[in-house]
Enzyme design. Structure first.
Site, short mmCIF file in Angstrom:
data_model
loop_
_atom_site.label_atom_id
_atom_site.label_comp_id
_atom_site.label_asym_id
_atom_site.label_seq_id
_atom_site.Cartn_x
_atom_site.Cartn_y
_atom_site.Cartn_z
N HIS A 101 0.88 -1.18 0.00
CA HIS A 101 0.00 0.00 0.00
C HIS A 101 0.91 1.23 0.00
O HIS A 101 1.97 1.20 0.64
CB HIS A 101 -0.81 0.15 1.29
CG HIS A 101 -1.76 -0.94 1.61
ND1 HIS A 101 -1.44 -2.01 2.40
CD2 HIS A 101 -3.07 -1.07 1.31
CE1 HIS A 101 -2.51 -2.77 2.56
NE2 HIS A 101 -3.52 -2.23 1.91
N ASP A 104 2.21 2.08 3.40
CA ASP A 104 3.14 1.16 4.07
C ASP A 104 4.57 1.60 3.86
O ASP A 104 5.41 1.43 4.73
CB ASP A 104 3.14 -0.26 3.44
CG ASP A 104 1.81 -0.91 3.35
OD1 ASP A 104 0.97 -0.63 4.20
OD2 ASP A 104 1.63 -1.73 2.42
N GLU A 232 -11.09 -6.68 -4.28
CA GLU A 232 -10.90 -7.73 -3.27
C GLU A 232 -12.11 -7.76 -2.33
O GLU A 232 -12.34 -6.82 -1.58
CB GLU A 232 -9.62 -7.45 -2.47
CG GLU A 232 -9.35 -8.50 -1.42
CD GLU A 232 -8.08 -8.23 -0.63
OE1 GLU A 232 -7.10 -7.74 -1.22
OE2 GLU A 232 -8.08 -8.49 0.58
N GLU A 268 -9.27 -13.38 -1.22
CA GLU A 268 -8.50 -13.69 -0.01
C GLU A 268 -9.19 -14.81 0.75
O GLU A 268 -10.39 -14.73 1.05
CB GLU A 268 -8.35 -12.45 0.88
CG GLU A 268 -7.61 -12.82 2.17
CD GLU A 268 -7.21 -11.66 3.04
OE1 GLU A 268 -6.84 -10.60 2.51
OE2 GLU A 268 -7.26 -11.82 4.27
N HIS A 271 -11.04 -13.87 3.94
CA HIS A 271 -12.24 -13.04 3.71
C HIS A 271 -13.41 -13.91 3.26
O HIS A 271 -14.55 -13.67 3.65
CB HIS A 271 -11.96 -11.97 2.65
CG HIS A 271 -10.94 -10.96 3.08
ND1 HIS A 271 -10.53 -9.91 2.28
CD2 HIS A 271 -10.24 -10.83 4.24
CE1 HIS A 271 -9.64 -9.19 2.93
NE2 HIS A 271 -9.44 -9.74 4.11
N ASP A 296 -5.07 -13.67 -2.31
CA ASP A 296 -4.37 -13.34 -1.08
C ASP A 296 -4.36 -14.61 -0.24
O ASP A 296 -5.40 -15.04 0.28
CB ASP A 296 -5.04 -12.17 -0.35
CG ASP A 296 -4.48 -10.82 -0.82
OD1 ASP A 296 -3.66 -10.81 -1.76
OD2 ASP A 296 -4.86 -9.79 -0.24
N ASP A 307 -10.48 -11.59 11.27
CA ASP A 307 -9.53 -11.73 10.19
C ASP A 307 -8.13 -11.97 10.76
O ASP A 307 -7.36 -11.04 10.92
CB ASP A 307 -9.59 -10.41 9.39
CG ASP A 307 -8.91 -10.48 8.06
OD1 ASP A 307 -8.59 -11.59 7.61
OD2 ASP A 307 -8.71 -9.41 7.45
N ASP A 309 -5.60 -13.59 9.51
CA ASP A 309 -4.51 -13.49 8.53
C ASP A 309 -3.32 -14.39 8.88
O ASP A 309 -2.17 -13.93 8.98
CB ASP A 309 -4.02 -12.04 8.40
CG ASP A 309 -4.99 -11.17 7.62
OD1 ASP A 309 -5.75 -11.70 6.79
OD2 ASP A 309 -4.97 -9.94 7.82
N ASP A 339 -0.88 -12.48 2.14
CA ASP A 339 -1.47 -11.44 3.00
C ASP A 339 -1.68 -12.08 4.37
O ASP A 339 -2.79 -12.41 4.78
CB ASP A 339 -2.79 -10.95 2.40
CG ASP A 339 -3.28 -9.69 3.07
OD1 ASP A 339 -2.69 -9.33 4.11
OD2 ASP A 339 -4.25 -9.07 2.59
C1 XLS Z 1 -7.46 -6.26 4.60
C2 XLS Z 1 -7.08 -6.53 3.21
C3 XLS Z 1 -6.01 -5.63 2.65
C4 XLS Z 1 -5.96 -5.71 1.16
C5 XLS Z 1 -5.18 -4.63 0.50
O1 XLS Z 1 -8.18 -7.02 5.24
O2 XLS Z 1 -6.74 -7.88 3.12
O3 XLS Z 1 -4.79 -5.93 3.22
O4 XLS Z 1 -5.45 -6.93 0.71
O5 XLS Z 1 -5.65 -3.38 0.85
CA CA Z 2 -6.03 -8.97 1.37
CA CA Z 3 -7.26 -9.97 5.62
#
Ligand code: XLS
Ligand code: CA
Ligand code: CA
Length: 437
Positions: A101, A104, A232, A268, A271, A296, A307, A309, A339
């Site tokens: 991003h 970042d 996404e 993702e 998600h 992702d 989430d 991750d 991700d």
């Molecule tokens: C957040 C998202 C984010 C996207 C990119 O939950 O996964 O990281 O992948 O903005």
């Molecule tokens: Ca993501």
């Molecule tokens: Ca995520």
């Protein structure tokens, strides 16, 4: 140049018998699977936000992770050192790509012009490091969810001034993504949703989101950015209800606003599960509708409803995920972006390596098993057979939209009770297990 990961050397493939935790057991980048190198099938990317900016903070406490590259009081020095560290990591790990991003990689300033200047300075360093190492950009994106101005959304904000700010940010992020040769650009609707309907005009917000995306499509043409746009999906977090809920609601949105030709989906895993689906469901939905783009790669925790991750390690998901992706012809502009973040207690730099090695090996195993399944075709044969009635003249007539209710009634009166057949789920699950080597 200082080393940020001096304790780790280049990660090599040592094969399934190796006991070395800092070696690949399954990912052998140049090995060919179905005539194509593993590196080109899998297109692994490291994500900058979790792996280099995430320090283990959670809602109950700040970060636990200290890194040598973020100790300075000067935020631009931190940005530069972090970028250097990231490319050392990418190279030692042997990934082809990275993702970021805008916010970042460079710290935001009080004024947009200064923010953009800082971004340019760090992007110049990223460009140099890309050239030096050969690591490429899978996709860029814009963080329009952290700053307080975006508390009520970016493209869906009730204020056109915030919309304009968001659009300016996307404009710049697209320019730098193009400059870095990005293969794609992701739109994740960070706070594009709502917390209560009592203060929300949903129809208007959706129209505004489409306006933002149409502006992006126009600007893409204008600057000749040849990368792929992705949307996404995510159902919740940070807002209670996000508009890009899942693959199907993104598809409906893209269709309504004539955006289908310009977008694919970035699915993702975590998600999809938050939306009450499986990772595989959203992949298959995207593929069946011709909008699959990128992944992702991560996983959630069934006992935690948010989430999380986590790095992907579930072989059922990686095997079936790669099986679906390969059936669709594989990645074109997309890839597998991790991700995912190490757990709050995984505080050592080496944990970042273990996490990525595990994810890469899990997908390499998935790829090899999926290739074997595609060769043997146990499920395809079964599915083909299951639907074979549709290949008869009677079935074809319905499929072509040439049949009527009266004809259906006449057929049923003549033929009586239809013959039914077993779905054979248990057998098919047993067959799938045979492919886990
Ligand atoms: C957040 C998202 C984010 C996207 C990119 O939950 O996964 O990281 O992948 O903005
Ligand atoms: Ca993501
Ligand atoms: Ca995520």
């Amino acid at each position: 140049m200082p080393q940020y990961f001096p304790e780790v050397k280049k990660i090599k493939y040592e094969g399934p018998k190796s006991k070395n935790p800092l070696a690949f057991k399954h990912y052998n980048p140049d090995e060919k699977v179905m005539g194509k190198k593993m590196r080109d099938h899998l297109r692994f990317a490291v994500c900058y936000w979790h792996s280099f900016k995430g320090m283990g903070a959670d809602p109950f406490g700040p970060g636990t992770i200290l890194r040598s590259y973020n100790q300075s009081d000067d935020p631009m020095k931190v940005a530069e050192e972090t970028m250097q560290a990231a490319f050392e990591f990418f190279t030692k790990l042997g990934v082809e790509f990275w993702c970021f991003h805008d916010r970042d990689i460079a710290p935001e300033a009080d004024k947009l012009a200064e923010t953009n200047r800082r971004l340019d300075q760090i992007v110049a360093l990223a460009k140099k490091l890309q050239n030096d190492t050969g690591v490429k950009l899978l996709w860029g994106t814009s963080n329009m969810f952290s700053h307080r101005r975006f508390m009520a959304g970016a493209g869906t904000n009730p204020s056109p001034a915030v919309f304009a700010y968001a659009a300016s940010q996307v404009k710049k992020a697209m320019e730098v993504t193009k400059y870095l040769g990005g293969a794609g650009y992701v739109f994740w609707g960070g706070r594009e949703g709502y917390d209560t309907l009592l203060n929300t005009d949903m129809g208007r917000e959706l129209d505004h989101l489409a306006c933002l995306l149409h502006m992006a499509v126009d600007y893409k043409k204008k600057i000749r950015f040849g990368g792929q746009f992705f949307i996404e999906p995510k159902p919740k977090e940070p807002t209670k209800h996000q508009y890009d809920f899942d693959a199907a609601s993104c598809h409906a949105f893209l269709q309504k606003y004539d955006l289908v030709p310009h977008f694919k989906l970035n699915i993702e895993a975590n998600h999809a599960t938050l939306a009450g689906h499986t990772f595989l469901h959203d992949l298959e939905y995207a593929l069946a509708n011709g909008i699959f783009g990128s992944v992702d790669a991560n996983r959630g925790d069934p006992l935690l409803g948010w989430d999380t991750d986590q790095f992907p390690t579930d072989l059922y998901d990686t095997i079936m995920g790669m099986y679906i992706i390969l059936r669709g012809g594989g990645f074109k502009t997309g890839g597998l972006n991790f991700d995912a973040k190490v757990r709050r207690q995984s505080i050592d730099p080496v944990d970042l390596f273990h996490a990525h090695i595990g994810g890469m090996d899990a997908f390499a195993r998935g790829l090899k098993a999926a290739a074997r399944m595609l060769k043997d075709k146990p499920f395809e044969k079964f599915i083909r057979d299951r639907y074979k009635g549709w290949n008869t003249p009677f079935g074809k007539k319905i499929e072509k939209g040439r049949a009527t209710f009266e004809q259906m009634e006449a057929y049923t009166l003549k033929n009586g009770e239809p013959r039914i057949q077993s779905g054979r789920q248990e057998l098919l699950e047993n067959i799938l297990n045979e492919y886990i080597d």
